[in-house]
Design a protein around this motif. Structure first.
Motif, PDB file in Angstrom:
ATOM      1  N   ALA A   6       0.905  -1.230   0.080  1.00 47.83           N
ATOM      2  CA  ALA A   6      -0.093   0.074  -0.117  1.00 47.83           C
ATOM      3  C   ALA A   6       0.818   1.033   0.100  1.00 47.83           C
ATOM      4  O   ALA A   6       1.860   1.569   0.672  1.00 47.83           O
ATOM      5  CB  ALA A   6      -0.758  -0.038   1.125  1.00 47.83           C
ATOM      6  N   THR A   7       0.475   1.950  -1.111  1.00 45.45           N
ATOM      7  CA  THR A   7       1.443   3.338  -1.233  1.00 45.45           C
ATOM      8  C   THR A   7       0.693   4.542  -1.841  1.00 45.45           C
ATOM      9  O   THR A   7      -0.318   4.043  -2.511  1.00 45.45           O
ATOM     10  CB  THR A   7       2.765   3.078  -1.905  1.00 45.45           C
ATOM     11  OG1 THR A   7       2.469   2.982  -3.231  1.00 45.45           O
ATOM     12  CG2 THR A   7       3.446   2.193  -1.561  1.00 45.45           C
ATOM     13  N   TYR A   8       0.914   5.532  -1.404  1.00 49.47           N
ATOM     14  CA  TYR A   8       0.678   6.732  -2.312  1.00 49.47           C
ATOM     15  C   TYR A   8       1.194   6.724  -3.556  1.00 49.47           C
ATOM     16  O   TYR A   8       2.331   6.163  -3.769  1.00 49.47           O
ATOM     17  CB  TYR A   8       0.827   8.030  -1.618  1.00 49.47           C
ATOM     18  CG  TYR A   8       0.193   9.267  -2.410  1.00 49.47           C
ATOM     19  CD1 TYR A   8      -1.069   9.475  -1.733  1.00 49.47           C
ATOM     20  CD2 TYR A   8       0.708  10.150  -3.344  1.00 49.47           C
ATOM     21  CE1 TYR A   8      -1.731  10.803  -2.339  1.00 49.47           C
ATOM     22  CE2 TYR A   8      -0.040  11.115  -3.875  1.00 49.47           C
ATOM     23  CZ  TYR A   8      -1.133  11.541  -3.464  1.00 49.47           C
ATOM     24  OH  TYR A   8      -1.939  12.564  -3.950  1.00 49.47           O
ATOM     25  N   PRO A   9       0.414   6.955  -4.703  1.00 53.16           N
ATOM     26  CA  PRO A   9       1.326   6.858  -6.129  1.00 53.16           C
ATOM     27  C   PRO A   9       2.450   7.317  -6.258  1.00 53.16           C
ATOM     28  O   PRO A   9       2.645   8.532  -5.860  1.00 53.16           O
ATOM     29  CB  PRO A   9       0.231   7.520  -7.167  1.00 53.16           C
ATOM     30  CG  PRO A   9      -1.232   7.585  -6.394  1.00 53.16           C
ATOM     31  CD  PRO A   9      -0.941   7.519  -4.985  1.00 53.16           C
ATOM     32  N   PHE A 123      -8.532  -8.283   9.637  1.00 52.65           N
ATOM     33  CA  PHE A 123      -8.530  -9.552  10.439  1.00 52.65           C
ATOM     34  C   PHE A 123      -7.085 -10.221  10.349  1.00 52.65           C
ATOM     35  O   PHE A 123      -6.237  -9.914   9.963  1.00 52.65           O
ATOM     36  CB  PHE A 123      -9.220 -10.388   9.425  1.00 52.65           C
ATOM     37  CG  PHE A 123     -10.593  -9.814   9.224  1.00 52.65           C
ATOM     38  CD1 PHE A 123     -11.830 -10.025   9.744  1.00 52.65           C
ATOM     39  CD2 PHE A 123     -10.954  -9.317   7.938  1.00 52.65           C
ATOM     40  CE1 PHE A 123     -13.043  -9.441   9.833  1.00 52.65           C
ATOM     41  CE2 PHE A 123     -12.023  -8.754   7.578  1.00 52.65           C
ATOM     42  CZ  PHE A 123     -13.304  -8.649   8.533  1.00 52.65           C
ATOM     43  N   GLU A 124      -7.161 -11.050  11.541  1.00 51.43           N
ATOM     44  CA  GLU A 124      -5.661 -11.989  11.626  1.00 51.43           C
ATOM     45  C   GLU A 124      -5.448 -12.601  10.425  1.00 51.43           C
ATOM     46  O   GLU A 124      -6.169 -13.090   9.720  1.00 51.43           O
ATOM     47  CB  GLU A 124      -5.901 -12.973  12.721  1.00 51.43           C
ATOM     48  CG  GLU A 124      -5.934 -12.224  14.245  1.00 51.43           C
ATOM     49  CD  GLU A 124      -4.593 -11.732  14.654  1.00 51.43           C
ATOM     50  OE1 GLU A 124      -3.511 -12.127  14.209  1.00 51.43           O
ATOM     51  OE2 GLU A 124      -4.870 -10.680  15.293  1.00 51.43           O
ATOM     52  N   GLY A 125      -4.249 -12.403   9.948  1.00 49.77           N
ATOM     53  CA  GLY A 125      -3.705 -12.900   8.489  1.00 49.77           C
ATOM     54  C   GLY A 125      -3.661 -12.021   7.503  1.00 49.77           C
ATOM     55  O   GLY A 125      -3.360 -12.120   6.497  1.00 49.77           O
ATOM     56  N   GLU A 126      -4.131 -10.426   7.839  1.00 51.39           N
ATOM     57  CA  GLU A 126      -3.723  -9.523   6.862  1.00 51.39           C
ATOM     58  C   GLU A 126      -2.581  -8.877   7.259  1.00 51.39           C
ATOM     59  O   GLU A 126      -2.538  -8.170   8.690  1.00 51.39           O
ATOM     60  CB  GLU A 126      -5.373  -8.770   6.910  1.00 51.39           C
ATOM     61  CG  GLU A 126      -6.368  -9.204   6.220  1.00 51.39           C
ATOM     62  CD  GLU A 126      -7.481  -8.196   6.033  1.00 51.39           C
ATOM     63  OE1 GLU A 126      -7.847  -7.932   4.755  1.00 51.39           O
ATOM     64  OE2 GLU A 126      -8.239  -7.869   6.898  1.00 51.39           O
ATOM     65  N   PHE A 127      -1.854  -8.485   6.232  1.00 50.58           N
ATOM     66  CA  PHE A 127      -0.501  -7.819   6.521  1.00 50.58           C
ATOM     67  C   PHE A 127      -0.259  -6.680   5.654  1.00 50.58           C
ATOM     68  O   PHE A 127      -1.065  -6.621   4.691  1.00 50.58           O
ATOM     69  CB  PHE A 127       0.489  -8.628   6.335  1.00 50.58           C
ATOM     70  CG  PHE A 127       0.985  -9.760   7.197  1.00 50.58           C
ATOM     71  CD1 PHE A 127       1.687  -9.642   8.252  1.00 50.58           C
ATOM     72  CD2 PHE A 127      -0.022 -10.772   7.436  1.00 50.58           C
ATOM     73  CE1 PHE A 127       2.012 -10.796   9.190  1.00 50.58           C
ATOM     74  CE2 PHE A 127      -0.060 -11.672   8.254  1.00 50.58           C
ATOM     75  CZ  PHE A 127       1.095 -11.693   9.279  1.00 50.58           C
ATOM     76  N   VAL A 128       0.263  -5.562   6.057  1.00 50.07           N
ATOM     77  CA  VAL A 128       0.401  -4.250   5.082  1.00 50.07           C
ATOM     78  C   VAL A 128       1.794  -4.052   5.092  1.00 50.07           C
ATOM     79  O   VAL A 128       2.704  -3.682   5.995  1.00 50.07           O
ATOM     80  CB  VAL A 128      -0.632  -3.089   5.595  1.00 50.07           C
ATOM     81  CG1 VAL A 128       0.007  -1.776   4.899  1.00 50.07           C
ATOM     82  CG2 VAL A 128      -1.713  -3.332   5.404  1.00 50.07           C
ATOM     83  N   VAL A 129       2.419  -4.008   3.878  1.00 50.24           N
ATOM     84  CA  VAL A 129       3.581  -3.312   3.582  1.00 50.24           C
ATOM     85  C   VAL A 129       3.574  -2.009   2.983  1.00 50.24           C
ATOM     86  O   VAL A 129       2.722  -1.668   1.909  1.00 50.24           O
ATOM     87  CB  VAL A 129       4.488  -4.032   2.628  1.00 50.24           C
ATOM     88  CG1 VAL A 129       5.736  -3.314   2.232  1.00 50.24           C
ATOM     89  CG2 VAL A 129       4.593  -5.477   3.085  1.00 50.24           C
ATOM     90  N   GLN A 130       4.059  -1.067   3.664  1.00 46.67           N
ATOM     91  CA  GLN A 130       3.751   0.460   3.183  1.00 46.67           C
ATOM     92  C   GLN A 130       5.055   1.220   3.046  1.00 46.67           C
ATOM     93  O   GLN A 130       6.055   0.997   3.784  1.00 46.67           O
ATOM     94  CB  GLN A 130       3.033   1.238   4.233  1.00 46.67           C
ATOM     95  CG  GLN A 130       2.632   2.967   3.793  1.00 46.67           C
ATOM     96  CD  GLN A 130       1.236   3.109   4.024  1.00 46.67           C
ATOM     97  OE1 GLN A 130       1.360   3.425   5.479  1.00 46.67           O
ATOM     98  NE2 GLN A 130       0.325   3.085   3.657  1.00 46.67           N
ATOM     99  N   VAL A 131       4.890   1.762   1.991  1.00 47.86           N
ATOM    100  CA  VAL A 131       6.495   2.699   1.589  1.00 47.86           C
ATOM    101  C   VAL A 131       5.894   4.267   1.615  1.00 47.86           C
ATOM    102  O   VAL A 131       4.727   4.448   1.027  1.00 47.86           O
ATOM    103  CB  VAL A 131       6.889   2.370   0.211  1.00 47.86           C
ATOM    104  CG1 VAL A 131       8.304   3.100   0.012  1.00 47.86           C
ATOM    105  CG2 VAL A 131       7.285   0.853   0.080  1.00 47.86           C
ATOM    106  N   LEU A 198       4.352  -3.057   8.042  1.00 45.00           N
ATOM    107  CA  LEU A 198       5.986  -2.825   8.064  1.00 45.00           C
ATOM    108  C   LEU A 198       5.789  -1.648   7.012  1.00 45.00           C
ATOM    109  O   LEU A 198       5.398  -1.554   6.064  1.00 45.00           O
ATOM    110  CB  LEU A 198       6.192  -4.072   7.112  1.00 45.00           C
ATOM    111  CG  LEU A 198       7.944  -4.015   6.944  1.00 45.00           C
ATOM    112  CD1 LEU A 198       8.607  -4.160   8.039  1.00 45.00           C
ATOM    113  CD2 LEU A 198       8.335  -5.280   5.931  1.00 45.00           C
ATOM    114  N   LEU A 199       6.456  -0.642   7.799  1.00 49.65           N
ATOM    115  CA  LEU A 199       6.808   0.764   7.170  1.00 49.65           C
ATOM    116  C   LEU A 199       8.310   1.059   6.632  1.00 49.65           C
ATOM    117  O   LEU A 199       9.151   0.609   7.425  1.00 49.65           O
ATOM    118  CB  LEU A 199       6.354   1.648   8.091  1.00 49.65           C
ATOM    119  CG  LEU A 199       6.530   3.302   7.393  1.00 49.65           C
ATOM    120  CD1 LEU A 199       5.803   3.498   6.398  1.00 49.65           C
ATOM    121  CD2 LEU A 199       6.608   4.330   8.518  1.00 49.65           C
ATOM    122  N   THR A 200       8.393   1.292   5.308  1.00 44.93           N
ATOM    123  CA  THR A 200       9.822   1.472   4.899  1.00 44.93           C
ATOM    124  C   THR A 200       9.980   2.732   4.051  1.00 44.93           C
ATOM    125  O   THR A 200       9.077   2.974   3.247  1.00 44.93           O
ATOM    126  CB  THR A 200       9.959   0.319   3.822  1.00 44.93           C
ATOM    127  OG1 THR A 200       9.944  -0.969   4.429  1.00 44.93           O
ATOM    128  CG2 THR A 200      11.397   0.736   3.191  1.00 44.93           C
TER     129      THR A 200
END
Length: 322
Positions: A6-9, A123-131, A198-200
């Motif tokens: 998930a990111t802003y464009p 829900f449990e089992g949903e993850f987000v990688v964000q830049v 997870l934020l990067t």
């Protein structure tokens, strides 16, 4: 398990997808307006020839009956890998609570690209990688994307609405809204997800792709095929003449001093929370030069409007204020 990238464009989403695809051998699909037909999405993925993809299980491709199965799911096999389930390209409407909760329970990993705001609950089992990327570099790149990729695809599309200016992008008068509002909303999701978020920073991602790959694999407990780097120069060569710099440095020279002031007044507070510095205002371009260019754009838009009376009236003061 569902992993949302998930990111802003224009913040590194494509780079993360290539790292996941190359280092972990997964196909990433996306949430995007326009993908309203599962069959059309399937044909598009099959045409890309990245993988062998079929819509439903068969006798030689069995799948447990107890798992969720509907029109938005398919089976995918990358070369040398086992069959896995994927979520087809689809609009946000497909991601109902029932659908997400069922898929989040699975051991199968679904990677999904999105630019949308977070869901109200996870829900449990949903993850987000964000830049996250410096707003100055992000918004200039998005402005160029809207002109170079979107505007260029349709004849006279430029004249279908008030002229697209950098000021409009800075203020958030575009598809995905304000950069600051976007990340303020996602900060709430950070609180909901906890260790599953997870934020990067984009700048760290560019500086050391293998380190990010190792971090991602450890976080998701996924074995990596490799920890290599994506060749950004090769990617840039595919789009000659486009503004794909792959860096956040030096963005100020693409703004006027007035635009830099607007950028920081709109987004400075949020940018500081992510550790970003204020612009070097002395690097801004001359305001008068940009003001005159925008006057030409507005004049062209007004002339086109006179030839096509169905268009909406021009917005007063749409150009740069100095």
């Amino acid at each position: 398990m569902i992993v949302y990238i998930a990111t802003y464009p224009r913040s590194g989403n494509s780079l993360v997808q290539r790292i996941v695809g190359g280092n972990f051998r997964y196909l990433i699909t996306q949430v995007k307006a326009g993908f309203r037909s599962p069959d059309a999405a399937l044909r598009l993925l099959q045409a890309a020839k990245q993988a062998e993809i079929v819509h439903t299980p068969t006798q030689d491709r069995p799948w447990p009956e107890e798992v969720e199965w509907n029109q938005w799911l398919a089976l995918c096999r990358l070369r040398g890998e086992e069959w896995r389930r994927i979520i087809l390209h689809s609009t946000l409407d497909a991601y109902t609570d029932t659908f997400r909760e069922a898929l989040a329970r699975e051991a199968n990993v679904f990677f999904v690209k999105t630019h949308h705001l977070p869901f109200p609950r996870y829900f449990e089992g949903e993850f987000v990688v964000q830049v996250v990327r410096h707003p100055g570099a992000t918004l200039w790149s998005y402005f160029r994307y809207l002109h170079d990729f979107i505007l260029a695809r349709g004849k006279d599309r430029m004249f279908a609405e008030p002229p697209m200016t950098l000021e409009r992008v800075i203020r958030g008068d575009v598809n995905f809204g304000s950069w600051s509002s976007y990340y303020r909303e996602w900060s709430k999701a950070d609180e909901l997800l906890g260790e599953r978020y997870l934020l990067t920073p984009f700048e760290e991602l560019i500086a050391d792709q293998p380190a990010f790959s190792e971090r991602l694999g450890a976080w998701l407990h996924l074995p990596a095929v490799a920890h290599g780097s994506v060749d950004f120069e090769a990617f840039r060569a595919k789009f000659p003449g486009k503004d794909l710099r792959g860096t956040s440095d030096g963005y100020e020279r693409f703004y006027t001093r007035g635009q830099l002031d607007l950028l920081w007044s709109e987004h400075g507070e949020t940018a500081l929370k992510y550790g970003y510095r204020h612009p070097d205002f002395g690097l801004g371009s001359p305001d008068e030069q940009i003001r005159r260019l925008e006057q030409l754009i507005l004049a062209a838009w007004t002339a086109a409007q006179a030839r096509r009376p169905g268009l909406r009236p021009a917005v007063a003061g749409a150009g740069t204020k100095t």
